[in-house]
Motif scaffolding. Structure first.
Motif, PDB file in Angstrom:
ATOM      1  N   THR A  73       0.821  -1.205   0.000  1.00  0.00           N
ATOM      2  CA  THR A  73       0.000   0.000   0.000  1.00  0.00           C
ATOM      3  C   THR A  73       0.856   1.256   0.000  1.00  0.00           C
ATOM      4  N   ARG A  75       3.889   1.534  -1.187  1.00  0.00           N
ATOM      5  CA  ARG A  75       4.573   1.601  -2.476  1.00  0.00           C
ATOM      6  C   ARG A  75       3.639   2.110  -3.569  1.00  0.00           C
ATOM      7  N   ALA A  76       2.383   1.657  -3.553  1.00  0.00           N
ATOM      8  CA  ALA A  76       1.453   1.936  -4.653  1.00  0.00           C
ATOM      9  C   ALA A  76       0.643   3.203  -4.440  1.00  0.00           C
ATOM     10  N   THR A  79      -0.515   5.389  -7.523  1.00  0.00           N
ATOM     11  CA  THR A  79      -1.490   4.756  -8.397  1.00  0.00           C
ATOM     12  C   THR A  79      -2.839   4.617  -7.688  1.00  0.00           C
ATOM     13  N   TYR A 108      -5.804  -1.203  -2.479  1.00  0.00           N
ATOM     14  CA  TYR A 108      -4.652  -2.049  -2.799  1.00  0.00           C
ATOM     15  C   TYR A 108      -5.044  -3.521  -2.805  1.00  0.00           C
ATOM     16  N   ASP A 112      -4.349  -5.045  -6.477  1.00  0.00           N
ATOM     17  CA  ASP A 112      -3.073  -5.755  -6.599  1.00  0.00           C
ATOM     18  C   ASP A 112      -3.068  -7.144  -5.984  1.00  0.00           C
ATOM     19  N   ARG A 153      -5.930  -4.021 -11.371  1.00  0.00           N
ATOM     20  CA  ARG A 153      -5.024  -2.910 -11.701  1.00  0.00           C
ATOM     21  C   ARG A 153      -4.934  -2.689 -13.204  1.00  0.00           C
ATOM     22  N   THR A 172       4.530   1.463 -12.484  1.00  0.00           N
ATOM     23  CA  THR A 172       5.585   0.988 -11.585  1.00  0.00           C
ATOM     24  C   THR A 172       5.538   1.651 -10.206  1.00  0.00           C
ATOM     25  N   ASP A 173       4.504   2.423  -9.947  1.00  0.00           N
ATOM     26  CA  ASP A 173       4.307   3.032  -8.619  1.00  0.00           C
ATOM     27  C   ASP A 173       5.462   3.936  -8.207  1.00  0.00           C
ATOM     28  N   ASP A 205      10.185  -2.278  -6.582  1.00  0.00           N
ATOM     29  CA  ASP A 205       8.917  -2.746  -6.037  1.00  0.00           C
ATOM     30  C   ASP A 205       8.986  -4.186  -5.521  1.00  0.00           C
TER      31      ASP A 205
END
Length: 467
Positions: A73, A75-76, A79, A108, A112, A153, A172-173, A205
């Motif tokens: 979460t 990391r993303a 997005t 998330y 994902d 996603r 790629t966040d 990632d």
């Protein structure tokens, strides 16, 4: 006369069931608590999460899920926010920060992890009701149901505007400015630069392995104790496939430590370089928390005195702990820009300069959203000032290793190129000192990458003061 609350006309109390009080999911609650701490008090997930997992005694499966939720979460976030922006009737910045973190956590899972919609929505709504209140839970329920209806996603990315670096940033966040910085750092040296750029971003990632450094224990013994395998680049590195490094006897005793293999090479750069003249005094100029000092102390030749300095007292204390048991070492609380030592006092100086930390995004996923491009210029100014003092701190003929845990050109090549323009400074190529490490060269300098080397993205430069 009125009846007591809850009494029927016959005087008996109603036996209606009390409202359901959900049992909160431990893994999701732990993940939320870390997200909230990162948002509200700038905590670091890699420090807080292990602490919470130890306190809450989650089962191994739940602890693994909490870890995946937390880091994923964080990391993303970019997005996730791009998806949520079109589903909330107000700017995300106007939401209660707790509600926004809960929406990110639920989104998330849907995008994902492909957690079934009913589970992701219901558990997030329960958390919202318990943490924020019933009113907010209605908003979270409505928004997450719309997220679930939009698919995974890949389907959501098709609906978001974005081409080129914008598309790559979402996929790629990463913030767009980091995508552009990585493109510049990688340059045009590879046959398929676009594919390598995407590979480098995706490597940020992936969950990193734990690396150990064998300081006062033979590496073979550390491999046996830990169940790991020898690292491919540093002769002191051991890479673990899993498990708790704190349970390894050599780590508990201080004979070994957790240290990325790239950081080990940064310390070895200083120790390996050939030097003319005396070699009796080494300096680690920005030493906290002490990992590189610990390795330098272990590999220095007999008779070499090591001085380690850091301007923050608490970081200097960490250096003292790292060097505990070592002889002929000195730890100072000192700002390298105004050092207490005389010019020309050292034969070798390691400057691990303060930086954005962008080279360790896989270990600290929140940093990619906490940092901005505006952070780079003042750090580059600090790095240049420290490098100037490092060069003044070595005798003529002495060596300075400049390293950063960032590949950003402004923090690396630009800083060293400016110093190398002086007529009393010579650049020594890095790659010949590490013939076992492929694809290391970045011009005259060295650059490690997660996708190439399985290390943090450490930049390495070596300078000699000629007079």
């Amino acid at each position: 006369m009125s009846r007591p609350s809850g009494a029927s006309r016959s005087g008996r109390r109603d036996r209606r069931p009390a409202p359901r009080r959900p049992v909160l999911d431990g893994a999701r609650l732990t993940a939320y608590d870390v997200l909230d701490a990162v948002t509200s008090r700038a905590a670091y997930a890699n420090l807080l999460l292990p602490q919470l997992l130890g306190e809450r005694d989650l089962e191994q499966r739940d602890a693994a899920f909490a870890t995946q939720l937390t880091y994923g979460t964080l990391r993303a976030r970019g997005t996730l926010d791009a998806v949520l922006t079109g589903l909330v009737d107000r700017p995300l910045a106007d939401l209660d920060p707790r509600v926004l973190d809960l929406l990110r956590l639920g989104t998330y899972q849907l995008l994902d992890l492909r957690v079934p919609a009913h589970a992701a929505v219901a558990t997030t709504v329960d958390l919202t009701r318990a943490i924020v209140g019933a009113g907010a839970s209605g908003l979270v329920n409505a928004v997450l149901r719309r997220v679930a209806a939009g698919g995974d996603r890949a389907r959501w990315l098709e609906t978001l505007d974005g081409e080129g670096d914008d598309r790559l940033a979402l996929a790629t966040d990463h913030p767009r400015w980091i995508v552009q910085a990585w493109r510049e750092a990688l340059g045009d040296e590879t046959p398929d630069g676009e594919a390598e750029l995407e590979a480098a971003l995706q490597a940020d990632d992936a969950a990193p392995e734990v690396h150990l450094v064998a300081r006062r224990v033979p590496r073979a013994e550390l491999v046996e104790q830990s169940g790991g395998r020898p690292g491919p680049w540093s002769p002191y590195a051991v890479r673990l496939g899993g498990g708790d490094p704190g349970l390894v006897p050599a780590v508990r005793s201080g004979a070994a430590a957790v240290q990325d293999e790239g950081s080990q090479l940064a310390a070895l750069l200083l120790a390996r370089a050939p030097l003319d003249g005396p070699d009796a005094a080494w300096l680690d100029m920005c030493a906290g928390p002490g990992g590189k000092s610990g390795l330098l102390a272990a590999v220095r030749p007999p008779g070499v005195r090591l001085t380690a300095a850091d301007r923050a007292p608490h970081r200097a204390e960490l250096v003292r702990r790292s060097l505990r048991g070592e002889e002929d070492v000195e730890v100072l609380v000192a700002d390298g820009r105004q050092p207490p030592w005389a010019p020309g006092s050292f034969d070798r100086v390691l400057l691990d300069a303060p930086c954005t930390g962008l080279g360790a995004l896989r270990r600290r996923p929140e940093v990619r959203w906490r940092r901005t491009g505006d952070d780079v210029p003042p750090l580059a100014e600090l790095q240049a000032a420290l490098l100037e003092r490092a060069l003044a701190s070595v005798r003529p003929g002495g060596l300075v290793a400049y390293v950063t845990c960032s590949p950003h050109t402004a923090e690396t090549v630009a800083v060293v190129d400016a110093a190398a323009a002086r007529d009393d400074v010579e650049v020594l190529p890095v790659a010949p000192l590490f013939p076992e490490v492929p694809d290391l060269s970045r011009g005259r300098y060295g650059q490690l990458w997660p996708h190439r080397h399985g290390t943090d993205a450490m930049f390495l430069a070596l300078l000699r003061r000629t007079r």
